[in-house]
Design a protein around this motif. Structure first.
Motif, PDB file in Angstrom:
ATOM      1  N   ARG A 163      29.641  59.153  28.093  1.00 29.57           N
ATOM      2  CA  ARG A 163      30.378  60.147  28.870  1.00 29.57           C
ATOM      3  C   ARG A 163      31.417  59.477  29.760  1.00 29.57           C
ATOM      4  O   ARG A 163      32.556  59.943  29.874  1.00 29.57           O
ATOM      5  CB  ARG A 163      29.406  60.964  29.717  1.00 29.57           C
ATOM      6  CG  ARG A 163      30.037  62.179  30.374  1.00 29.57           C
ATOM      7  CD  ARG A 163      29.106  62.835  31.378  1.00 29.57           C
ATOM      8  NE  ARG A 163      27.786  63.123  30.826  1.00 29.57           N
ATOM      9  CZ  ARG A 163      26.783  63.587  31.566  1.00 29.57           C
ATOM     10  NH1 ARG A 163      26.948  63.791  32.861  1.00 29.57           N
ATOM     11  NH2 ARG A 163      25.624  63.836  31.005  1.00 29.57           N
ATOM     12  N   ALA A 175      29.327  62.612  19.408  1.00 26.11           N
ATOM     13  CA  ALA A 175      28.754  63.913  19.780  1.00 26.11           C
ATOM     14  C   ALA A 175      29.607  64.592  20.839  1.00 26.11           C
ATOM     15  O   ALA A 175      29.832  65.811  20.793  1.00 26.11           O
ATOM     16  CB  ALA A 175      27.321  63.732  20.269  1.00 26.11           C
ATOM     17  N   LEU A 176      30.091  63.815  21.805  1.00 22.90           N
ATOM     18  CA  LEU A 176      30.962  64.377  22.835  1.00 22.90           C
ATOM     19  C   LEU A 176      32.274  64.863  22.233  1.00 22.90           C
ATOM     20  O   LEU A 176      32.804  65.910  22.616  1.00 22.90           O
ATOM     21  CB  LEU A 176      31.234  63.327  23.915  1.00 22.90           C
ATOM     22  CG  LEU A 176      30.053  62.952  24.809  1.00 22.90           C
ATOM     23  CD1 LEU A 176      30.392  61.733  25.656  1.00 22.90           C
ATOM     24  CD2 LEU A 176      29.665  64.123  25.710  1.00 22.90           C
ATOM     25  N   LYS A 177      32.811  64.106  21.280  1.00 18.29           N
ATOM     26  CA  LYS A 177      34.066  64.493  20.628  1.00 18.29           C
ATOM     27  C   LYS A 177      33.904  65.800  19.850  1.00 18.29           C
ATOM     28  O   LYS A 177      34.797  66.642  19.835  1.00 18.29           O
ATOM     29  CB  LYS A 177      34.549  63.376  19.702  1.00 18.29           C
ATOM     30  CG  LYS A 177      35.210  62.214  20.414  1.00 18.29           C
ATOM     31  CD  LYS A 177      35.313  60.974  19.537  1.00 18.29           C
ATOM     32  CE  LYS A 177      35.973  61.224  18.216  1.00 18.29           C
ATOM     33  NZ  LYS A 177      37.399  61.561  18.336  1.00 18.29           N
ATOM     34  N   ARG A 178      32.744  65.952  19.202  1.00 17.98           N
ATOM     35  CA  ARG A 178      32.511  67.177  18.423  1.00 17.98           C
ATOM     36  C   ARG A 178      32.474  68.418  19.311  1.00 17.98           C
ATOM     37  O   ARG A 178      32.816  69.521  18.873  1.00 17.98           O
ATOM     38  CB  ARG A 178      31.193  67.065  17.649  1.00 17.98           C
ATOM     39  CG  ARG A 178      31.257  66.164  16.431  1.00 17.98           C
ATOM     40  CD  ARG A 178      30.057  66.372  15.533  1.00 17.98           C
ATOM     41  NE  ARG A 178      28.793  66.030  16.201  1.00 17.98           N
ATOM     42  CZ  ARG A 178      28.243  64.823  16.155  1.00 17.98           C
ATOM     43  NH1 ARG A 178      28.849  63.847  15.481  1.00 17.98           N
ATOM     44  NH2 ARG A 178      27.108  64.579  16.762  1.00 17.98           N
ATOM     45  N   ASN A 179      32.040  68.246  20.543  1.00 20.19           N
ATOM     46  CA  ASN A 179      31.921  69.372  21.473  1.00 20.19           C
ATOM     47  C   ASN A 179      33.111  69.484  22.412  1.00 20.19           C
ATOM     48  O   ASN A 179      33.038  70.171  23.432  1.00 20.19           O
ATOM     49  CB  ASN A 179      30.630  69.242  22.284  1.00 20.19           C
ATOM     50  CG  ASN A 179      29.389  69.337  21.418  1.00 20.19           C
ATOM     51  OD1 ASN A 179      29.268  70.265  20.625  1.00 20.19           O
ATOM     52  ND2 ASN A 179      28.481  68.393  21.546  1.00 20.19           N
ATOM     53  N   SER A 180      34.196  68.799  22.077  1.00 24.65           N
ATOM     54  CA  SER A 180      35.386  68.812  22.925  1.00 24.65           C
ATOM     55  C   SER A 180      36.529  69.535  22.216  1.00 24.65           C
ATOM     56  O   SER A 180      36.590  69.585  20.985  1.00 24.65           O
ATOM     57  CB  SER A 180      35.810  67.374  23.250  1.00 24.65           C
ATOM     58  OG  SER A 180      37.061  67.341  23.904  1.00 24.65           O
ATOM     59  N   ASP A 181      37.420  70.104  23.007  1.00 26.12           N
ATOM     60  CA  ASP A 181      38.602  70.758  22.443  1.00 26.12           C
ATOM     61  C   ASP A 181      39.638  69.733  21.989  1.00 26.12           C
ATOM     62  O   ASP A 181      40.540  70.071  21.221  1.00 26.12           O
ATOM     63  CB  ASP A 181      39.242  71.688  23.487  1.00 26.12           C
ATOM     64  CG  ASP A 181      38.341  72.863  23.829  1.00 26.12           C
ATOM     65  OD1 ASP A 181      37.537  73.253  22.960  1.00 26.12           O
ATOM     66  OD2 ASP A 181      38.438  73.377  24.953  1.00 26.12           O
ATOM     67  N   SER A 236      41.026  66.405  20.030  1.00 24.14           N
ATOM     68  CA  SER A 236      40.760  65.689  18.782  1.00 24.14           C
ATOM     69  C   SER A 236      41.390  64.301  18.890  1.00 24.14           C
ATOM     70  O   SER A 236      42.521  64.081  18.467  1.00 24.14           O
ATOM     71  CB  SER A 236      41.318  66.453  17.583  1.00 24.14           C
ATOM     72  OG  SER A 236      41.053  65.741  16.387  1.00 24.14           O
TER      73      SER A 236
END
Length: 218
Positions: A51, A84-90, A92
């Motif tokens: 994070r 995992a953080l990237k997948r849940n972020s707006d 890219s």
């Protein structure tokens, strides 16, 4: 590397954990003094470091540079949390990986001679946000050597992450930007940290015994 994230402090008098209450391979029964950092603590701390990395570096293409061999477990787990953080972020943000191998130890002593014995063309790091992922920092010579090599290729941002950092006079001068644990100056193994290529298969960080040092001495 001036502004650094906080770390978990392991005190000099930390008693650790008894080997008998954890699953330690029988072949290492006499070779370890104690369990120092539990696997669950490692994973929880790594998740928080992911994070912190994304908050600091997640605005531009990230190249994660793994220092082999000891850094591969921390590297893999850290990247899993970052993904995992990237997948849940707006956002890219592209992220790629690279590898470098340096050697500075013989038995439990740093030779002071840093050998770069592997790695790809570092020119690919130009203009990128580069995160060097180290296994452990004690004297700091290895990471200082790699930093100087990477800086020659003009990355946009250059940061260092290390799971443990030993409390030594030398390490105080080259503290990483992202630190998992600050530990006493003891020789530790496990979670891919090795002693002459042994103990990598432990999933906890442990203190090696004098018996272990003698048995696996090069």
């Amino acid at each position: 590397m001036i502004e650094c994230s906080p770390s978990v402090i392991v005190n000099d008098d930390e008693p650790g954990y008894d080997l008998d209450v954890y699953c330690i391979p029988n072949r290492y029964a006499e070779d370890l003094e104690k369990v120092f950092i539990l696997h669950g603590l490692i994973m929880d701390r790594t998740e928080r470091l992911a994070r912190d990395v994304m908050k600091e570096m997640g605005g531009h293409h990230i190249v994660a540079l793994c220092v082999l061999k000891g850094g591969y477990k921390f590297f893999a787990d850290l990247l899993d949390y970052i993904k995992a953080l990237k997948r849940n972020s707006d956002r890219s943000i592209p992220m790629t990986v690279d590898f470098s191998r340096l050697k500075s130890y013989c038995n439990d002593q740093s030779t002071g001679d840093i050998k770069v014995i592997g790695g790809d063309d570092l020119s690919t790091l130009t203009g990128k946000n580069v995160l060097i992922v180290e296994d452990i920092i004690d004297a700091g010579r290895t990471v200082q050597t790699l930093l100087s090599l990477v800086k020659q290729h003009n990355p946009q941002m250059l940061k260092v992450a290390s799971l443990p950092v030993k409390r030594t006079p030398q390490s105080a001068a080259c503290r990483p930007d992202f630190v998992g644990f600050e530990i006493p100056d003891r020789f530790v193994v496990g979670y891919a940290l090795d002693y002459n290529d042994y103990f990598k298969d432990l999933n906890r960080v442990c203190v090696i015994s004098e018996t272990g040092k003698g048995k696996y001495q090069a």
